[in-house]
Design an enzyme around this catalytic site. Sequence first.
Site, mmCIF file in Angstrom:
data_model
loop_
_atom_site.group_PDB
_atom_site.id
_atom_site.type_symbol
_atom_site.label_atom_id
_atom_site.label_comp_id
_atom_site.label_asym_id
_atom_site.label_seq_id
_atom_site.Cartn_x
_atom_site.Cartn_y
_atom_site.Cartn_z
ATOM 1 N N GLU B 278 0.068 52.614 -39.691
ATOM 2 C CA GLU B 278 -1.381 52.660 -40.029
ATOM 3 C C GLU B 278 -2.304 53.376 -39.258
ATOM 4 O OE1 GLU B 278 -2.988 49.115 -42.345
ATOM 5 O OE2 GLU B 278 -4.081 48.749 -40.580
ATOM 6 N N GLU B 281 -1.246 56.996 -40.252
ATOM 7 C CA GLU B 281 -2.268 57.251 -41.535
ATOM 8 C C GLU B 281 -3.758 57.725 -41.207
ATOM 9 O OE1 GLU B 281 -1.894 54.071 -44.258
ATOM 10 O OE2 GLU B 281 -3.391 55.177 -45.672
ATOM 11 N N CYS B 298 -3.639 44.536 -44.704
ATOM 12 C CA CYS B 298 -2.757 43.340 -44.285
ATOM 13 C C CYS B 298 -2.770 42.095 -44.981
ATOM 14 C CB CYS B 298 -2.329 43.417 -42.905
ATOM 15 S SG CYS B 298 -3.437 44.169 -41.927
ATOM 16 N N SER B 318 -5.524 51.370 -47.017
ATOM 17 C CA SER B 318 -4.398 52.163 -46.329
ATOM 18 C C SER B 318 -2.865 51.721 -47.238
ATOM 19 C CB SER B 318 -4.016 51.284 -45.110
ATOM 20 O OG SER B 318 -2.659 51.374 -44.673
ATOM 21 N N LYS B 357 -0.001 35.128 -49.188
ATOM 22 C CA LYS B 357 1.153 35.725 -48.971
ATOM 23 C C LYS B 357 2.171 35.097 -50.029
ATOM 24 C CE LYS B 357 0.423 38.005 -45.465
ATOM 25 N NZ LYS B 357 0.299 39.465 -45.445
ATOM 26 N N GLU B 360 1.377 37.696 -52.693
ATOM 27 C CA GLU B 360 1.747 38.832 -52.400
ATOM 28 C C GLU B 360 3.245 39.218 -52.464
ATOM 29 O OE1 GLU B 360 1.732 39.791 -48.154
ATOM 30 O OE2 GLU B 360 1.053 41.872 -48.778
ATOM 31 N N GLU B 365 5.876 44.970 -57.131
ATOM 32 C CA GLU B 365 6.421 46.367 -56.552
ATOM 33 C C GLU B 365 7.148 45.731 -54.968
ATOM 34 O OE1 GLU B 365 3.350 45.284 -57.357
ATOM 35 O OE2 GLU B 365 1.662 45.854 -55.855
ATOM 36 N N CYS B 501 -6.380 35.332 -39.754
ATOM 37 C CA CYS B 501 -5.415 34.617 -40.158
ATOM 38 C C CYS B 501 -5.514 33.217 -39.576
ATOM 39 C CB CYS B 501 -3.912 35.337 -39.816
ATOM 40 S SG CYS B 501 -4.115 36.961 -40.490
#
Lengths: 158, 572
Positions: B278, B281, B298, B318, B357, B360, B365, B501
Amino acid sequence: MSNISLTDILKEFRDPARDSLIPILQREQQQRGFISKEAMIVIGEKLNLPVSKVYGVASFYNQFRFNAPGLHQIQVCRGTACHVKGSSTVLDSLEMDVGCKSGETSKDGLFSIEVVACVGACSLAPVVVVDGEFHAGMDSTKMRKINKTLRKVHNAER
Amino acid sequence: MLELIVNDKPVKADKGEMLLSVLRRQGIDIPTLCHVEGLTPTGACRLCVVEVEGQSGLVPSCACQVYNGMKVKTHTNRLIEARRTLLELIMSSHPDDCLYCQRRDTCELLELASKLGIKERRYKSVRSNPSLDISSPSIVRDPSKCILCGRCVRVCEEIQGVGAIDFIGRGSDCSVGTAFNEGLNTSSCVNCGQCITACPVGALTEARHINRVLNAMSNPELTIVVQHAPAVSVTLGEMYNLPSAADVQGVMIAGLRKAGFDFVFDTGFSADLTIMEEASELVSRISNGGVLPMMTSCSPAWVKFVEQYYPEMIPSLSTCKSPMQMLGAITKSWWAEKNKLDKSKIFSVAVMPCTAKKFEASRPEMGIGIPDIDAVLTTRELYDLFNIKGVKPFELKPMNNDNPFGQRSTAGKLFGATGGVMEAAIRTAHFLITGENMKNPVITELRDMTGIKEARVKIGELEIGVAVASGLSNARKLLDEIKMGRKDIHFIEIMSCPGGCIGGGGQPYGTDFESVRNRMSLLYKIDKEETVKYSHENQSISELYRDFLGKPLSGKSHTLLHTEYMNRVVMK
C-alpha cells in the site's frame, strides 16, 4: 388511473426533505392506488432517506397499500361488535377463498382484502363492505356466494 | 451549573444534560435496555422511568433534560413496581428458550429479570413466529427474540450512516427489518456487525463458522492453519474476566494449538505485507499522477460501503487486498509450495474482530475455485471454540506464532486501532521516499478515539495531507467533502467500526467506548515497548519478497495480493 408520474409528483414539492415523506406517499397512492417498491426507492433517493426508513414510515400507517388494488375492494370490519359476532371466521374463509391475505391483492387481480376497524354499522354485524356496498350479518357461506357472483360477472364480461 | 434534588440530596448537573446521565454519574443504578450513550434517546423500553415532582406521569430519564430545582425520586415503591411490570411486559413477548440462546451468559434482559426479581410469567402474549433471516453471509437475525429497543436501528443509521434496518409496521405487529422486510443480503447492510454488539438480547448474532472448523479438524487429510488479527489478542482476556485489559497473545497461541490448529500465523505479518504494497502504491500514485486521494481497503464493510454508495470513488480505493486475504493467498500459494502441500488440502481459518470478514472471505474474487480463506471466526466464536474444545488458555504456557508468518512489526499490530494503518503506512512511505526512517515514528494527531482525524505529514521535501475516520457516518462526511472538491488530502484511512477493528462487530457483546479505549492503549503500549516498529524491517517480509514476490507491486503481487471492486446495486 391518472397519468401524473412520480417524477412529476416530486416536482410538486419544493426542496422536499424528511417532512415531505408522508405527503409524497399520499400523493403517489392517490395517483396509482398503491405504493410500489420502485416508488419507495425513488422517493428515498430524492429525500436522502434510506429506503428502509421510507418503508418503515409507510408500513406504520394503515392508509398505505403496497399492492396494486384488485378490481373489487372487500373490506372486512373487525370492530368489537363484528368481532363478537364472528368476523374473524368470515375473514379467514375470505382469505382462503380468494387466496390472499388482508392488505394484499389476489393473484388473478380480482379481489383485494382490507381489514377496517369499524364501519359504524354495528347493528348489522358482522359487516363486509364490497365496493362500497354494505353486506349485513355475514358468514363464510354468504361471503363465498358474493365472490362467486363477482367472478361470474367478470367471466361473462370477458 | 444546575442544581437538582435527587432522593432528597442536592446534585449538580450541566445545562442540557439528560437526567439518566446525571443519575448514573451519582452511582444511582437505573435499569435500561434501549439507551446507548451518544445515540438519540428514544425512551423505547421505559425502564429508566423516575418520578419528577410536579409531573403526574412517570418520566423516562434517558429522554428528559434536567432543569434547575428539579426534584427526582428514583426508587420509590411505585417506580419499582412500574419497572417490574414494564419488564414483565417486555418479557411476555420474548421466547422462554434461554437454555438454547447464544446470549444466555450475556443477555441484558435475563440479567435485568434476575436483578428485578422476576420469578414467574404473569402475562401471556400471542406472538407471530417470525422466521430466522440467514440470508446474510455475516449476520443472523432472529426477530422472535427482538424486544424492539431499537439500538441496532440507531447504530446502523447514526454511527454507520447506512440505515439498512428500521421499524416496520406498528403496534403488536411492529418488528425490526429491512426495506420491504426482505433478507439482509439484498439490503444495504455492509455486514459490520455493530448491530450485534449493540443488541441486548439474542436477536442478532454472527453467522457462525465453528462447525466448519470442527468438521475440518476431524478430517485427517487437511492441514488446518489459523491466523489471528491484531485486535483479538488485546481483547480475548476480557472474556476471561481478566482484572484489567491485557495482551494475551502467548496463551492464545498455545490455546489455538491445543484446540487443534496445526499452524498459527499472525495477521500482523500480512498487515506488514499490506503496508509494503500500500505504501508503494501511494508513492507510485503520488509520483506518477495516479488517482488521489488514495483510500485504504482493509475494512471489508467500508469497501462494500464505497461500492454501493460511492461507486464513482472506487478508483480511489487501494487495490490491496486486506491483510487477512493477503495471508490467505500467500498461504495457499508460496507456503503450500514450500511445504509440498496440495492447496486444496489446506483449511485456512481467520480469527477476526469482525463479521464483515465473513462476507469478504466469500467474495468470489478472493481465491478462484479454491477460496483463500475457508472460515472466519469472530473473537466471540474463538472463546466458544476454546470452551467446546475444553481449552483453558490461561492454564497453558505462552507460545510463539509459527514461522514464516509469525513475525510482525508493531506497525502491523497497530492495524487494530483507528489511525494505525495510516501510521504504519507513513512510516514505510517515509522510508521508501527518503531512504531513512522517521525520527519519531509516532504521529500523535492520529492517536485517539476521535471520529475524524487529520494531519499534515512531512516526508522529506514532500508534504502530504492525511485523514483518518472510523464509523462509516464519519467516512461519509469526509467523502462528501472530497466530492465537493476538497483537494488537500492525499491519503485516507477508513475503519468501519468506531475506534477501528478493536471496536469491531465480532468483539465481545457490550463493547463500549471505555473498553475500546483500553484495547487501544494496549496496542500503543506494544508499539512503544517492542523494537521492530517498521513494516519494512520485518525480516520475514524481506524474505518473502526475496524468495517469491520480487518487489512490491510486481506481477506476482498483483495476481495474489491485489484485487478489484464492483459497482454494487442494493436497496439503499
